[in-house]
Motif scaffolding. Structure first.
Motif, PDB file in Angstrom:
ATOM      1  N   GLY A 214     -12.731  14.684  -1.178  1.00 17.00           N
ATOM      2  CA  GLY A 214     -11.808  14.138  -0.196  1.00 17.00           C
ATOM      3  C   GLY A 214     -12.000  12.653   0.013  1.00 17.00           C
ATOM      4  O   GLY A 214     -11.032  11.909   0.211  1.00 17.00           O
ATOM      5  N   GLN A 215     -13.250  12.179  -0.056  1.00 20.24           N
ATOM      6  CA  GLN A 215     -13.513  10.753   0.094  1.00 20.24           C
ATOM      7  C   GLN A 215     -12.925   9.949  -1.053  1.00 20.24           C
ATOM      8  O   GLN A 215     -12.434   8.829  -0.856  1.00 20.24           O
ATOM      9  CB  GLN A 215     -15.014  10.513   0.192  1.00 20.24           C
ATOM     10  CG  GLN A 215     -15.631  11.034   1.476  1.00 20.24           C
ATOM     11  CD  GLN A 215     -17.142  10.960   1.459  1.00 20.24           C
ATOM     12  OE1 GLN A 215     -17.710  10.057   0.854  1.00 20.24           O
ATOM     13  NE2 GLN A 215     -17.791  11.901   2.103  1.00 20.24           N
ATOM     14  N   ARG A 216     -12.940  10.524  -2.260  1.00 18.75           N
ATOM     15  CA  ARG A 216     -12.345   9.818  -3.397  1.00 18.75           C
ATOM     16  C   ARG A 216     -10.832   9.682  -3.223  1.00 18.75           C
ATOM     17  O   ARG A 216     -10.249   8.640  -3.516  1.00 18.75           O
ATOM     18  CB  ARG A 216     -12.677  10.543  -4.701  1.00 18.75           C
ATOM     19  CG  ARG A 216     -14.106  10.321  -5.186  1.00 18.75           C
ATOM     20  CD  ARG A 216     -14.282  10.785  -6.611  1.00 18.75           C
ATOM     21  NE  ARG A 216     -14.144  12.233  -6.726  1.00 18.75           N
ATOM     22  CZ  ARG A 216     -15.151  13.089  -6.584  1.00 18.75           C
ATOM     23  NH1 ARG A 216     -16.361  12.632  -6.303  1.00 18.75           N
ATOM     24  NH2 ARG A 216     -14.972  14.380  -6.717  1.00 18.75           N
ATOM     25  N   LEU A 217     -10.191  10.754  -2.762  1.00 14.84           N
ATOM     26  CA  LEU A 217      -8.751  10.672  -2.522  1.00 14.84           C
ATOM     27  C   LEU A 217      -8.437   9.718  -1.376  1.00 14.84           C
ATOM     28  O   LEU A 217      -7.451   8.968  -1.417  1.00 14.84           O
ATOM     29  CB  LEU A 217      -8.191  12.064  -2.214  1.00 14.84           C
ATOM     30  CG  LEU A 217      -8.020  13.030  -3.392  1.00 14.84           C
ATOM     31  CD1 LEU A 217      -7.444  14.351  -2.910  1.00 14.84           C
ATOM     32  CD2 LEU A 217      -7.113  12.430  -4.463  1.00 14.84           C
ATOM     33  N   LEU A 218      -9.264   9.741  -0.353  1.00 17.70           N
ATOM     34  CA  LEU A 218      -9.042   8.879   0.799  1.00 17.70           C
ATOM     35  C   LEU A 218      -9.177   7.407   0.415  1.00 17.70           C
ATOM     36  O   LEU A 218      -8.478   6.542   0.969  1.00 17.70           O
ATOM     37  CB  LEU A 218     -10.042   9.233   1.897  1.00 17.70           C
ATOM     38  CG  LEU A 218      -9.760   8.738   3.309  1.00 17.70           C
ATOM     39  CD1 LEU A 218      -8.418   9.267   3.807  1.00 17.70           C
ATOM     40  CD2 LEU A 218     -10.878   9.183   4.238  1.00 17.70           C
ATOM     41  N   ALA A 219     -10.059   7.122  -0.537  1.00 21.52           N
ATOM     42  CA  ALA A 219     -10.248   5.732  -0.973  1.00 21.52           C
ATOM     43  C   ALA A 219      -9.010   5.183  -1.668  1.00 21.52           C
ATOM     44  O   ALA A 219      -8.825   3.957  -1.745  1.00 21.52           O
ATOM     45  CB  ALA A 219     -11.452   5.642  -1.904  1.00 21.52           C
ATOM     46  N   ARG A 220      -8.155   6.079  -2.182  1.00 20.93           N
ATOM     47  CA  ARG A 220      -6.933   5.634  -2.856  1.00 20.93           C
ATOM     48  C   ARG A 220      -5.805   5.313  -1.885  1.00 20.93           C
ATOM     49  O   ARG A 220      -4.786   4.749  -2.271  1.00 20.93           O
ATOM     50  CB  ARG A 220      -6.452   6.716  -3.825  1.00 20.93           C
ATOM     51  CG  ARG A 220      -7.433   7.045  -4.941  1.00 20.93           C
ATOM     52  CD  ARG A 220      -6.930   8.228  -5.749  1.00 20.93           C
ATOM     53  NE  ARG A 220      -7.884   8.607  -6.799  1.00 20.93           N
ATOM     54  CZ  ARG A 220      -7.746   9.684  -7.556  1.00 20.93           C
ATOM     55  NH1 ARG A 220      -6.723  10.492  -7.378  1.00 20.93           N
ATOM     56  NH2 ARG A 220      -8.652   9.960  -8.481  1.00 20.93           N
ATOM     57  N   VAL A 221      -5.978   5.699  -0.625  1.00 23.33           N
ATOM     58  CA  VAL A 221      -4.929   5.475   0.369  1.00 23.33           C
ATOM     59  C   VAL A 221      -5.061   4.053   0.912  1.00 23.33           C
ATOM     60  O   VAL A 221      -6.111   3.669   1.419  1.00 23.33           O
ATOM     61  CB  VAL A 221      -5.034   6.491   1.528  1.00 23.33           C
ATOM     62  CG1 VAL A 221      -3.940   6.228   2.556  1.00 23.33           C
ATOM     63  CG2 VAL A 221      -4.929   7.910   0.990  1.00 23.33           C
ATOM     64  N   THR A 222      -4.012   3.293   0.800  1.00 13.24           N
ATOM     65  CA  THR A 222      -4.008   1.923   1.308  1.00 13.24           C
ATOM     66  C   THR A 222      -3.125   1.842   2.546  1.00 13.24           C
ATOM     67  O   THR A 222      -2.051   2.464   2.603  1.00 13.24           O
ATOM     68  CB  THR A 222      -3.479   0.947   0.245  1.00 13.24           C
ATOM     69  OG1 THR A 222      -2.177   1.371  -0.177  1.00 13.24           O
ATOM     70  CG2 THR A 222      -4.408   0.930  -0.963  1.00 13.24           C
ATOM     71  N   PRO A 223      -3.528   1.091   3.557  1.00 12.02           N
ATOM     72  CA  PRO A 223      -2.732   0.965   4.791  1.00 12.02           C
ATOM     73  C   PRO A 223      -1.486   0.110   4.580  1.00 12.02           C
ATOM     74  O   PRO A 223      -1.403  -1.034   5.026  1.00 12.02           O
ATOM     75  CB  PRO A 223      -3.714   0.330   5.770  1.00 12.02           C
ATOM     76  CG  PRO A 223      -4.681  -0.401   4.912  1.00 12.02           C
ATOM     77  CD  PRO A 223      -4.804   0.368   3.644  1.00 12.02           C
ATOM     78  N   ARG A 224      -0.517   0.659   3.864  1.00 10.21           N
ATOM     79  CA  ARG A 224       0.688  -0.099   3.503  1.00 10.21           C
ATOM     80  C   ARG A 224       1.697  -0.182   4.637  1.00 10.21           C
ATOM     81  O   ARG A 224       2.650  -0.942   4.569  1.00 10.21           O
ATOM     82  CB  ARG A 224       1.341   0.541   2.274  1.00 10.21           C
ATOM     83  CG  ARG A 224       1.697   2.010   2.475  1.00 10.21           C
ATOM     84  CD  ARG A 224       2.191   2.643   1.185  1.00 10.21           C
ATOM     85  NE  ARG A 224       2.495   4.061   1.367  1.00 10.21           N
ATOM     86  CZ  ARG A 224       1.608   5.035   1.303  1.00 10.21           C
ATOM     87  NH1 ARG A 224       0.347   4.737   1.050  1.00 10.21           N
ATOM     88  NH2 ARG A 224       1.952   6.295   1.470  1.00 10.21           N
ATOM     89  N   ASP A 225       1.541   0.635   5.662  1.00 11.20           N
ATOM     90  CA  ASP A 225       2.458   0.605   6.798  1.00 11.20           C
ATOM     91  C   ASP A 225       1.658   0.920   8.056  1.00 11.20           C
ATOM     92  O   ASP A 225       0.503   1.356   7.981  1.00 11.20           O
ATOM     93  CB  ASP A 225       3.601   1.611   6.599  1.00 11.20           C
ATOM     94  CG  ASP A 225       3.099   3.024   6.384  1.00 11.20           C
ATOM     95  OD1 ASP A 225       2.573   3.617   7.343  1.00 11.20           O
ATOM     96  OD2 ASP A 225       3.218   3.538   5.251  1.00 11.20           O
ATOM     97  N   PRO A 226       2.250   0.715   9.251  1.00  6.40           N
ATOM     98  CA  PRO A 226       1.494   0.909  10.493  1.00  6.40           C
ATOM     99  C   PRO A 226       0.946   2.317  10.675  1.00  6.40           C
ATOM    100  O   PRO A 226      -0.193   2.477  11.149  1.00  6.40           O
ATOM    101  CB  PRO A 226       2.526   0.573  11.580  1.00  6.40           C
ATOM    102  CG  PRO A 226       3.473  -0.367  10.925  1.00  6.40           C
ATOM    103  CD  PRO A 226       3.568   0.098   9.503  1.00  6.40           C
ATOM    104  N   LEU A 227       1.705   3.351  10.286  1.00  2.00           N
ATOM    105  CA  LEU A 227       1.218   4.713  10.478  1.00  2.00           C
ATOM    106  C   LEU A 227       0.056   5.024   9.550  1.00  2.00           C
ATOM    107  O   LEU A 227      -0.898   5.708   9.936  1.00  2.00           O
ATOM    108  CB  LEU A 227       2.354   5.711  10.268  1.00  2.00           C
ATOM    109  CG  LEU A 227       3.416   5.765  11.378  1.00  2.00           C
ATOM    110  CD1 LEU A 227       4.469   6.810  11.062  1.00  2.00           C
ATOM    111  CD2 LEU A 227       2.767   6.054  12.729  1.00  2.00           C
ATOM    112  N   THR A 228       0.132   4.547   8.315  1.00  2.00           N
ATOM    113  CA  THR A 228      -0.993   4.760   7.392  1.00  2.00           C
ATOM    114  C   THR A 228      -2.238   4.045   7.900  1.00  2.00           C
ATOM    115  O   THR A 228      -3.354   4.559   7.788  1.00  2.00           O
ATOM    116  CB  THR A 228      -0.638   4.257   5.987  1.00  2.00           C
ATOM    117  OG1 THR A 228       0.584   4.850   5.557  1.00  2.00           O
ATOM    118  CG2 THR A 228      -1.727   4.617   4.992  1.00  2.00           C
ATOM    119  N   ALA A 229      -2.050   2.847   8.475  1.00  2.32           N
ATOM    120  CA  ALA A 229      -3.188   2.118   9.029  1.00  2.32           C
ATOM    121  C   ALA A 229      -3.827   2.900  10.168  1.00  2.32           C
ATOM    122  O   ALA A 229      -5.061   2.939  10.287  1.00  2.32           O
ATOM    123  CB  ALA A 229      -2.726   0.742   9.519  1.00  2.32           C
ATOM    124  N   VAL A 230      -3.018   3.555  10.998  1.00  9.18           N
ATOM    125  CA  VAL A 230      -3.565   4.365  12.092  1.00  9.18           C
ATOM    126  C   VAL A 230      -4.286   5.581  11.542  1.00  9.18           C
ATOM    127  O   VAL A 230      -5.352   5.967  12.033  1.00  9.18           O
ATOM    128  CB  VAL A 230      -2.433   4.792  13.052  1.00  9.18           C
ATOM    129  CG1 VAL A 230      -2.956   5.777  14.093  1.00  9.18           C
ATOM    130  CG2 VAL A 230      -1.843   3.577  13.743  1.00  9.18           C
TER     131      VAL A 230
END
Length: 250
Positions: A214-230
């Motif tokens: 799960g940490q590897r997948l989470l590392a691929r997520v970039t805060p490209r919008d306000p909701l992703t950043a939250v």
């Protein structure tokens, strides 16, 4: 020799707590169904925002994301005074409906109380179960066992220090061991401190919500919008100061 029972208690506490931590760490590291293969590692899987929020911060992060999402779409009003008010009572998914249900039939409640109740809702538990079954989240039982074991090792460390200090204070002068005898108390202390250092390096990832996969997948997520950043950063990533104050209100 009256000091030997003190030493025996220190050694027993250190050995039992360190063994308990080792067993808990091994159990937490076990995959849920089958060992992860290189193909699993390389397979691209897109996390939903709710999944990313859970892996990054657990149930409370999922609730924060849901509240921010509903507020931005004018389905919920979060006031800086710490109150949440329902604007649209029709939730679009189970998590939104759990937030509305946590607010209650009156349509208004304290935001802190809503966050606590929604984080314990069946919808969040269902999300956690899906992620655990997929091998992306650490089971709650494993996380609790590791945390309890680490606290036990810390307790054994403190107990060893207290017992070593109690020997010259509680025993008659003729029964206090010389310096080399007191050095035996350093051995369980070294054992527990070393175990805590190793746990900080090796076991710490398993006390998080996300498993290594799960940490590897989470590392691929970039805060490209306000909701992703939250979802990744929590309340601190909210770009609206008034909304951040509403979520931070006690």
């Amino acid at each position: 020799m009256l000091w030997l029972p003190f030493l025996l208690v220190a050694w027993t506490a250190a050995a039992v707590s360190c063994a308990r931590l080792c067993l808990a760490a091994v159990e937490a590291a076990k995959p849920p169904h089958r060992p992860e293969t290189p193909a699993d590692r390389d397979r691209v899987r897109e996390l939903s925002l709710y999944e990313a929020a859970f892996l990054a911060g657990g149930p409370s992060r999922v609730t924060e994301l849901t509240l921010v999402s509903m507020h931005r779409r004018r389905r919920l009003l979060l006031a800086h005074t710490g109150w949440a008010t329902v604007v649209d009572p029709a939730g679009e998914d189970d998590l939104e409906r759990s937030v509305i249900g946590a607010i209650g039939p009156g349509g208004q409640s304290r935001t802190a109380a809503v966050r606590t109740a929604a984080a314990r809702s069946p919808a969040v538990h269902a999300l956690a179960d899906r992620l655990v079954a997929a091998g992306l989240a650490v089971p709650e039982g494993a996380r609790a066992a590791v945390g309890a074991s680490i606290r036990a090792v810390r307790g054994a460390t403190a107990l060893t220090v207290l017992l070593a200090a109690a020997v010259p204070l509680l025993l008659p002068a003729g029964h206090v061991p010389p310096g080399p005898g007191m050095a035996w108390f350093a051995l369980p202390l070294v054992l527990t401190l070393g175990c805590l250092v190793i746990a900080r390096i090796e076991v710490h990832p398993y006390t998080r919500w996300a498993s290594p996969a799960g940490q590897r997948l989470l590392a691929r997520v970039t805060p490209r919008d306000p909701l992703t950043a939250v979802a990744i950063g929590g309340v601190a990533a909210v770009d609206d100061p008034a909304l951040r104050a509403a979520l931070s209100a006690p």
